[in-house]
Design a protein around this motif. Structure first.
Motif, short mmCIF file in Angstrom:
data_model
loop_
_atom_site.label_atom_id
_atom_site.label_comp_id
_atom_site.label_asym_id
_atom_site.label_seq_id
_atom_site.Cartn_x
_atom_site.Cartn_y
_atom_site.Cartn_z
N MET A 149 0.83 -1.21 0.00
CA MET A 149 0.00 0.00 0.00
C MET A 149 0.87 1.26 0.00
O MET A 149 0.54 2.25 -0.68
N ALA A 150 1.97 1.25 0.74
CA ALA A 150 2.85 2.42 0.79
C ALA A 150 3.45 2.70 -0.59
O ALA A 150 3.59 3.86 -1.00
N GLU A 151 3.77 1.63 -1.31
CA GLU A 151 4.33 1.78 -2.65
C GLU A 151 3.31 2.38 -3.62
O GLU A 151 3.63 3.24 -4.43
N VAL A 152 2.07 1.93 -3.52
CA VAL A 152 1.01 2.46 -4.38
C VAL A 152 0.80 3.94 -4.09
O VAL A 152 0.70 4.76 -5.01
N ARG A 153 0.76 4.31 -2.82
CA ARG A 153 0.56 5.72 -2.45
C ARG A 153 1.74 6.57 -2.91
O ARG A 153 1.56 7.71 -3.36
N LYS A 154 2.96 6.01 -2.82
CA LYS A 154 4.14 6.73 -3.29
C LYS A 154 4.07 6.94 -4.79
O LYS A 154 4.36 8.03 -5.30
N ASN A 155 3.66 5.92 -5.52
CA ASN A 155 3.52 6.04 -6.97
C ASN A 155 2.46 7.07 -7.35
O ASN A 155 2.63 7.82 -8.31
N LEU A 156 1.38 7.10 -6.61
CA LEU A 156 0.33 8.10 -6.87
C LEU A 156 0.85 9.51 -6.62
O LEU A 156 0.59 10.43 -7.40
N SER A 157 1.60 9.69 -5.54
CA SER A 157 2.12 11.04 -5.26
C SER A 157 3.17 11.44 -6.32
O SER A 157 3.23 12.60 -6.71
N ASN A 158 3.96 10.47 -6.80
CA ASN A 158 4.91 10.76 -7.88
C ASN A 158 4.17 11.16 -9.15
O ASN A 158 4.59 12.07 -9.86
N LYS A 159 3.07 10.48 -9.44
CA LYS A 159 2.28 10.78 -10.63
C LYS A 159 1.71 12.20 -10.52
O LYS A 159 1.72 12.95 -11.50
N ILE A 160 1.27 12.57 -9.32
CA ILE A 160 0.73 13.93 -9.11
C ILE A 160 1.83 14.96 -9.30
O ILE A 160 1.63 15.99 -9.97
N GLU A 161 3.01 14.71 -8.73
CA GLU A 161 4.13 15.65 -8.86
C GLU A 161 4.55 15.84 -10.32
O GLU A 161 4.76 16.96 -10.77
N LYS A 162 4.65 14.73 -11.05
CA LYS A 162 5.04 14.81 -12.45
C LYS A 162 3.99 15.57 -13.26
O LYS A 162 4.34 16.35 -14.15
N SER A 163 2.73 15.35 -12.94
CA SER A 163 1.66 16.06 -13.66
C SER A 163 1.71 17.55 -13.37
O SER A 163 1.52 18.37 -14.28
#
Length: 125
Positions: free
Chosen positions: A75-89
């Motif tokens: 779950m921590a990895e999924v949340r990290k990936n989501l936050s990375n996706k938001i930052e890149k966007s």
């Protein structure tokens, strides 16, 4: 007679060229707007997904899509990936906004050049 029509032809060519440049710039601006809107939707989707994942218990299994399959992921990895996706966007939106500003300045400059060409043509007529 041909001496008077020669500047007219040059002005018409320049006018057509400026008009083409303005049309290209307008098209690029519209594309940038569409991309920004798509990225904003992606950010909202990622934020909503993160909020829903946050509300889940720690013993819930979480899957992340990779291509056409889903992988069991922490779950921590999924949340990290989501936050990375938001930052890149967000970075991409900033880049598109600065590009839009440049294009708008270019469009304004083209419009000013077009106005000058019309004034010049009116003065020579």
């Amino acid at each position: 007679m041909s001496g008077a029509s020669q500047p007219d032809i040059e002005i018409k060519k320049a006018f057509v060229e400026l008009q083409t440049q303005m049309n290209d710039t307008n098209q690029k601006l519209r594309i940038a707007d569409v991309q920004v809107e798509g990225l904003k939707k992606l950010i909202i989707h990622s934020q909503l997904t993160d909020t829903e994942i946050q509300n889940l218990g720690s013993n819930v299994r979480v899957f992340e899509s990779v291509g056409r399959m889903f992988l069991l992921t922490d779950m921590a990895e999924v949340r990290k990936n989501l936050s990375n996706k938001i930052e890149k966007s967000l970075e991409k939106i900033k880049s598109l906004q600065s590009n839009k500003e440049y294009l708008e300045k270019s469009l304004q400059e083209s419009q000013n050049n077009l106005r000058e060409m019309i004034k010049l043509k009116q003065q020579t007529s």
